[in-house]
Scaffold this motif. Structure first.
Motif, mmCIF file in Angstrom:
data_model
loop_
_atom_site.group_PDB
_atom_site.id
_atom_site.type_symbol
_atom_site.label_atom_id
_atom_site.label_comp_id
_atom_site.label_asym_id
_atom_site.label_seq_id
_atom_site.Cartn_x
_atom_site.Cartn_y
_atom_site.Cartn_z
ATOM 1 N N THR A 125 34.254 43.536 42.888
ATOM 2 C CA THR A 125 34.471 44.354 41.701
ATOM 3 C C THR A 125 35.831 45.050 41.753
ATOM 4 O O THR A 125 36.307 45.576 40.752
ATOM 5 C CB THR A 125 33.361 45.418 41.543
ATOM 6 O OG1 THR A 125 33.351 46.261 42.696
ATOM 7 C CG2 THR A 125 32.006 44.765 41.379
ATOM 8 N N TYR A 126 36.476 45.033 42.935
ATOM 9 C CA TYR A 126 37.807 45.615 43.054
ATOM 10 C C TYR A 126 38.839 44.898 42.188
ATOM 11 O O TYR A 126 39.905 45.449 41.905
ATOM 12 C CB TYR A 126 38.283 45.576 44.509
ATOM 13 C CG TYR A 126 37.506 46.478 45.429
ATOM 14 C CD1 TYR A 126 37.411 47.833 45.166
ATOM 15 C CD2 TYR A 126 36.873 45.966 46.557
ATOM 16 C CE1 TYR A 126 36.704 48.664 46.017
ATOM 17 C CE2 TYR A 126 36.163 46.796 47.408
ATOM 18 C CZ TYR A 126 36.078 48.141 47.140
ATOM 19 O OH TYR A 126 35.369 48.956 47.968
ATOM 20 N N ALA A 127 38.550 43.688 41.785
ATOM 21 C CA ALA A 127 39.472 42.975 40.903
ATOM 22 C C ALA A 127 39.694 43.746 39.601
ATOM 23 O O ALA A 127 40.731 43.582 38.943
ATOM 24 C CB ALA A 127 38.937 41.576 40.605
ATOM 25 N N ALA A 128 38.735 44.594 39.248
ATOM 26 C CA ALA A 128 38.860 45.378 38.012
ATOM 27 C C ALA A 128 40.058 46.327 38.069
ATOM 28 O O ALA A 128 40.622 46.681 37.025
ATOM 29 C CB ALA A 128 37.586 46.176 37.759
ATOM 30 N N ILE A 129 40.469 46.757 39.259
ATOM 31 C CA ILE A 129 41.605 47.680 39.364
ATOM 32 C C ILE A 129 42.853 47.039 38.775
ATOM 33 O O ILE A 129 43.581 47.659 37.993
ATOM 34 C CB ILE A 129 41.843 48.086 40.830
ATOM 35 C CG1 ILE A 129 40.638 48.862 41.383
ATOM 36 C CG2 ILE A 129 43.111 48.931 40.955
ATOM 37 C CD1 ILE A 129 40.762 49.222 42.849
ATOM 38 N N LEU A 130 43.115 45.788 39.148
ATOM 39 C CA LEU A 130 44.293 45.099 38.628
ATOM 40 C C LEU A 130 44.219 44.946 37.114
ATOM 41 O O LEU A 130 45.197 45.213 36.396
ATOM 42 C CB LEU A 130 44.436 43.734 39.295
ATOM 43 C CG LEU A 130 45.594 42.861 38.802
ATOM 44 C CD1 LEU A 130 46.923 43.577 39.026
ATOM 45 C CD2 LEU A 130 45.581 41.509 39.500
ATOM 46 N N TRP A 131 43.050 44.536 36.620
ATOM 47 C CA TRP A 131 42.886 44.376 35.177
ATOM 48 C C TRP A 131 43.092 45.700 34.444
ATOM 49 O O TRP A 131 43.700 45.754 33.362
ATOM 50 C CB TRP A 131 41.499 43.820 34.857
ATOM 51 C CG TRP A 131 41.355 42.365 35.134
ATOM 52 C CD1 TRP A 131 40.631 41.776 36.142
ATOM 53 C CD2 TRP A 131 41.943 41.283 34.399
ATOM 54 N NE1 TRP A 131 40.734 40.409 36.072
ATOM 55 C CE2 TRP A 131 41.526 40.074 35.014
ATOM 56 C CE3 TRP A 131 42.773 41.212 33.278
ATOM 57 C CZ2 TRP A 131 41.922 38.827 34.537
ATOM 58 C CZ3 TRP A 131 43.173 39.968 32.808
ATOM 59 C CH2 TRP A 131 42.747 38.797 33.439
ATOM 60 N N MET A 132 42.582 46.769 35.015
ATOM 61 C CA MET A 132 42.682 48.068 34.353
ATOM 62 C C MET A 132 44.118 48.585 34.353
ATOM 63 O O MET A 132 44.556 49.243 33.403
ATOM 64 C CB MET A 132 41.749 49.068 35.026
ATOM 65 C CG MET A 132 40.284 48.710 34.888
ATOM 66 S SD MET A 132 39.619 49.089 33.267
ATOM 67 C CE MET A 132 38.968 50.715 33.598
ATOM 68 N N ILE A 133 44.862 48.304 35.408
ATOM 69 C CA ILE A 133 46.274 48.683 35.424
ATOM 70 C C ILE A 133 47.015 47.948 34.307
ATOM 71 O O ILE A 133 47.812 48.539 33.563
ATOM 72 C CB ILE A 133 46.906 48.380 36.794
ATOM 73 C CG1 ILE A 133 46.350 49.338 37.857
ATOM 74 C CG2 ILE A 133 48.422 48.487 36.729
ATOM 75 C CD1 ILE A 133 46.798 49.021 39.273
ATOM 76 N N ILE A 134 46.754 46.649 34.177
ATOM 77 C CA ILE A 134 47.417 45.848 33.146
ATOM 78 C C ILE A 134 47.030 46.331 31.751
ATOM 79 O O ILE A 134 47.896 46.550 30.887
ATOM 80 C CB ILE A 134 47.061 44.356 33.316
ATOM 81 C CG1 ILE A 134 47.656 43.824 34.627
ATOM 82 C CG2 ILE A 134 47.574 43.534 32.136
ATOM 83 C CD1 ILE A 134 47.185 42.429 34.986
#
Length: 290
Positions: free
Chosen positions: A243-252
């Motif tokens: 679920t840490y992949a969400a950090i990158l998506w949220m930054i973008i």
């Protein structure tokens, strides 16, 4: 998603990665809607349109799908998700997307801890080390007592705890209930509870508002279906770190939609949190290969 033939934990991880992409869209829409509407109305829209989407897709099969072997647990997990949504969406009104995402992403750390206690999964010393590292990363983001972030952090952090309980309960009910059964209960409980209080906070939406509310339901419903699929085939401690992949998506998304750029503390803390999750996943893979 065609993931047949892969090991079960890898298949679960792929479902989880797809879920995080959709959740990032849901969260961006929630922050966008929260600029003009009360958070209660945002949460109501998330679940009401989630349910409407399911009714259209399932038609006459929705009532048979309500049969469950875990009725109290289904109601409990759905309530936990509703609480997490309320706290998380309110946090969006106080914090940029990246900071909120980094803090709620301590959820996999909590899931790893709870999976050992509640689900009796074996969590070794090295995975516990990953949990501690992830907690340090969360402190870097929050910077307790050093910035305005620390006070508002109570909302995404509380959401993370409620969300961890939801994920643990999802893992348990997935042993017998289908993913569709779980996602229907999520929608029904959220819609009923939200409908009871939303009239007190209602603002009539314009065309854009209705479109955003519809998007909240579709992305939320699909994302949780993917997440439930992940937990139905993989161990919670294996799938949760991704679920840490969400950090990158949220930054973008935060930059593209709201013009927010995370500061250095947020980037460093998010990197530490993500590294801890990937380390836990690496230990899981090594355990399976040994």
């Amino acid at each position: 998603m065609n993931v047949n033939g892969l090991p079960t934990n890898i298949r679960g991880i792929l479902w989880m990665l797809a879920a995080t992409a959709l959740f990032s869209g849901t969260n961006s829409l929630a922050k966008l809607m929260g600029q003009d509407y009360h958070v209660v109305q945002v949460v109501w829209a998330r679940y009401a349109f989630h349910l409407a989407f399911l009714v259209v897709i399932l038609r006459g099969t929705i009532f048979p799908a309500l049969r469950t072997s875990y009725l109290p647990l289904q109601l409990t997990r759905s309530t936990c998700l509703l609480m997490a949504s309320m706290l998380y969406f309110y946090g969006f009104t106080l914090l940029p997307l990246a900071e909120s995402a980094a803090m709620i992403n301590i959820t996999p750390i909590l899931v790893t801890m709870l999976s050992a206690v509640v689900l009796r999964e074996i969590v070794g010393i090295r995975r516990w080390t990953g949990v501690v590292i992830g907690f340090v990363g969360a402190l870097v983001v929050i910077r307790p007592g050093l910035s305005e972030v620390s006070g508002a952090a109570v909302f995404p952090l509380s959401a993370a705890f409620a969300y961890a309980l939801y994920q643990i309960a999802t893992r348990r009910v997935s042993q017998n209930d289908s993913p569709m059964t779980s996602i229907i209960y999520t929608a029904v409980v959220g819609t009923i509870a939200g409908s009871a209080i939303v009239p007190f906070f209602w603002t009539s939406p314009d065309a854009t508002g209705w479109l955003i509310m519809c998007g909240l339901g579709i992305t939320g419903a699909t994302g949780h279906y993917f997440m439930i699929r992940a937990y139905s085939i993989a161990e919670a401690s294996a799938a949760a770190p991704f679920t840490y992949a969400a950090i990158l998506w949220m930054i973008i998304m935060g930059y593209l939609v709201f013009g927010d750029l995370p500061d250095l503390f947020t980037l460093v803390g998010a990197a530490i949190i993500a590294a801890s999750g990937l380390y836990i996943a690496k230990r899981e893979r090594e355990k399976k290969q040994s």
